[in-house]
Design a protein around this motif. Structure first.
Motif, short mmCIF file in Angstrom:
data_model
loop_
_atom_site.label_atom_id
_atom_site.label_comp_id
_atom_site.label_asym_id
_atom_site.label_seq_id
_atom_site.Cartn_x
_atom_site.Cartn_y
_atom_site.Cartn_z
N LEU A 36 5.98 39.85 54.79
CA LEU A 36 5.59 40.51 53.56
C LEU A 36 5.18 39.55 52.45
O LEU A 36 4.30 39.86 51.65
N VAL A 37 5.80 38.38 52.38
CA VAL A 37 5.55 37.47 51.27
C VAL A 37 4.62 36.31 51.62
O VAL A 37 4.37 35.45 50.78
N THR A 38 4.12 36.27 52.84
CA THR A 38 3.16 35.24 53.21
C THR A 38 1.91 35.39 52.35
O THR A 38 1.37 36.48 52.22
N LEU A 39 1.49 34.29 51.73
CA LEU A 39 0.29 34.32 50.89
C LEU A 39 -0.93 33.99 51.73
O LEU A 39 -0.90 33.07 52.55
N VAL A 40 -2.00 34.76 51.53
CA VAL A 40 -3.27 34.51 52.21
C VAL A 40 -4.36 34.37 51.17
O VAL A 40 -4.33 35.02 50.13
N VAL A 41 -5.33 33.50 51.47
CA VAL A 41 -6.44 33.26 50.55
C VAL A 41 -7.68 32.95 51.37
O VAL A 41 -7.58 32.43 52.48
N ASP A 42 -8.83 33.28 50.82
CA ASP A 42 -10.11 33.01 51.47
C ASP A 42 -10.28 31.50 51.59
O ASP A 42 -10.34 30.80 50.60
#
Length: 124
Positions: A36-42
Motif C-alpha cells: 500500500l505504501v510503496t511509492l511509484v513514479v514515472d
C-alpha cells in the motif's frame, strides 16, 4: 435477449471485466515489493507508452509525481489487486520506478508503539 433483469447482471460489472481482460486474468500481483505504501513514479517521462490501454496511461500520468500504490488505486477508482498488476506491468516495462518504505529496525519499537496504543485505548 436482455440480461439486465437477470439476477447475476450488474451494470457496474463492465469495468471489472475490462480490467480482468487487460490483466489477462491475472488477479494477483506477484511482486512482493508492491504494498500500500510503496511509492511509484514515472521513470521515463516524455517517452511513448508501450501499452495502449487507457488505464496504463492514467497511471503514468498520475505518477508524474510520486504516488503510493494505495493513492493510485483510490484516485483511479481501481481495485487494489488490479492496480498492483497494472503497476507491475509498467515496472516490467521500465516505465515506472518504485521505492518501498524503509523496514523498521527492530520489533522492539513496534512492541512499544503497540503498548502505547493499548494504553491510550484503556485510558478512554
Amino acid at each position: 435477449m436482455s440480461y439486465q433483469h437477470d439476477p447475476w447482471y450488474e451494470e457496474d460489472a463492465g469495468p471489472m471485466v475490462r480490467l480482468f481482460a487487460i490483466t489477462r486474468g491475472r488477479g494477483r500481483a506477484v511482486r512482493p515489493e508492491l504494498n500500500l505504501v510503496t511509492l511509484v513514479v514515472d521513470g521515463a517521462p516524455g517517452t511513448a507508452l508501450r501499452r495502449t490501454e487507457p488505464e496504463y496511461a492514467a497511471i503514468v500520468q498520475l505518477c508524474r509525481t510520486p504516488q503510493s500504490v494505495a493513492e493510485v488505486s483510490a484516485r483511479l477508482n481501481l481495485p487494489l489487486t488490479m492496480t498492483k498488476v497494472l503497476i507491475g506491468d509498467l515496472l516490467d516495462d521500465g516505465r515506472l520506478i518504485y521505492r518501498s518504505a524503509e523496514p523498521t529496525v527492530g520489533s522492539e519499537s513496534d512492541l512499544g508503539l503497540l503498548r502505547a496504543v493499548l494504553d491510550g485505548i484503556r485510558a478512554l
